[in-house]
Scaffold this motif. Sequence first.
Motif, short mmCIF file in Angstrom:
data_model
loop_
_atom_site.label_atom_id
_atom_site.label_comp_id
_atom_site.label_asym_id
_atom_site.label_seq_id
_atom_site.Cartn_x
_atom_site.Cartn_y
_atom_site.Cartn_z
N UNK A 197 0.83 -1.20 0.00
CA UNK A 197 0.00 0.00 0.00
C UNK A 197 0.87 1.25 0.00
N UNK A 198 0.42 2.27 -0.71
CA UNK A 198 1.12 3.56 -0.70
C UNK A 198 0.54 4.51 0.35
N UNK A 199 -0.33 3.99 1.22
CA UNK A 199 -1.01 4.83 2.20
C UNK A 199 -0.42 4.72 3.60
N UNK A 200 0.76 4.09 3.73
CA UNK A 200 1.40 4.09 5.04
C UNK A 200 1.75 5.52 5.43
N UNK A 201 1.51 5.84 6.69
CA UNK A 201 1.75 7.20 7.19
C UNK A 201 2.93 7.19 8.15
N UNK A 202 3.84 8.14 8.01
CA UNK A 202 4.97 8.23 8.91
C UNK A 202 4.50 8.70 10.28
N UNK A 203 5.00 8.02 11.32
CA UNK A 203 4.64 8.35 12.69
C UNK A 203 5.89 8.33 13.56
N UNK A 204 5.85 9.09 14.62
CA UNK A 204 6.88 9.08 15.65
C UNK A 204 6.16 8.96 16.97
N UNK A 205 6.58 8.02 17.82
CA UNK A 205 5.88 7.90 19.09
C UNK A 205 6.83 7.55 20.22
N UNK A 206 6.33 7.74 21.43
CA UNK A 206 7.05 7.41 22.65
C UNK A 206 6.00 6.87 23.61
N UNK A 207 6.17 5.59 24.00
CA UNK A 207 5.10 4.93 24.74
C UNK A 207 5.67 3.91 25.72
N UNK A 208 4.77 3.33 26.53
CA UNK A 208 5.15 2.41 27.59
C UNK A 208 4.78 0.98 27.21
N UNK A 209 5.78 0.11 27.23
CA UNK A 209 5.59 -1.29 26.89
C UNK A 209 4.59 -1.93 27.86
N UNK A 210 3.52 -2.53 27.28
CA UNK A 210 2.45 -3.14 28.06
C UNK A 210 1.78 -2.16 29.00
N UNK A 211 1.99 -0.86 28.77
CA UNK A 211 1.41 0.15 29.65
C UNK A 211 2.07 0.24 31.01
N UNK A 212 3.22 -0.41 31.18
CA UNK A 212 3.91 -0.41 32.48
C UNK A 212 4.54 0.94 32.75
#
Length: 239
Positions: free
Chosen positions: A206-221
């Motif tokens: 697909x040509x519709x992939x969108x670039x993202x940058x994130x910072x998050x918590x593994x398993x919400x821990x």
Amino acid sequence: MLLIFLFAFVSCKKETTGDLPVQQGARIISFAGYDWVVEDSNDNTVGPGPNYFSNSEDNVWIDNQGRLHLKIVQRDGKWYCARVSLWNTYGYHKYVFYVDNRVDQLDKNVVAGLFAYENDNQEIDIEVSKWGNANNDNCQFAVQPSSNAGNKLRFNLSLKDDYSTHFFNWQKDSIEFGSYLGKSLTPPEEDIVQTWTYKGNDIPTSQDLRIKINLWLYLGKYPNDNQDNELVVSDFKIL
């Protein structure tokens, strides 16, 4: 802060881990010459994690040097994560991220992602994380589904200063990945941390992939050190 606030509405589906719907009144920021949506989970937990994602200026902002900051912060007993999405999609290209802080020293429960996403089977990832285990290597290149044999390469990223360069070059028949020390796409050999070329069966079509940058918590821990964690991206290029 160099911020642009726009009021916009676009129709898009909500994906399971990588997308939140862009809503009327979404916060838009300008970074590296592009418009980015600052995503917000409206005080609900969503994937990945599950986590709370906030569009607060405490979580996402542009500093006076034009650098993008994503920060995991605690407010009112909850940990709020951060994610931005490029407004437009660009298809096959080389995508380059210049990082300006010691991501190799993130808490073991924190994940920094530089990636392209449409759904869980159309995704290209560069992720810095120890995935909750302090003894793990802290970086990986992956093409989803990463559970498929040959779709993931793990390695250790050990920086000598704040600066690192990461990229993936997504083409029809291959994806080239790289992580380098410093801020350069032509580093000396000793500054090449890892490269990898993927030619498997799961290259996104697909040509519709969108670039993202994130910072998050593994398993919400919660962060093991109970401290805020931050990702600083000084520049982004599409080549």
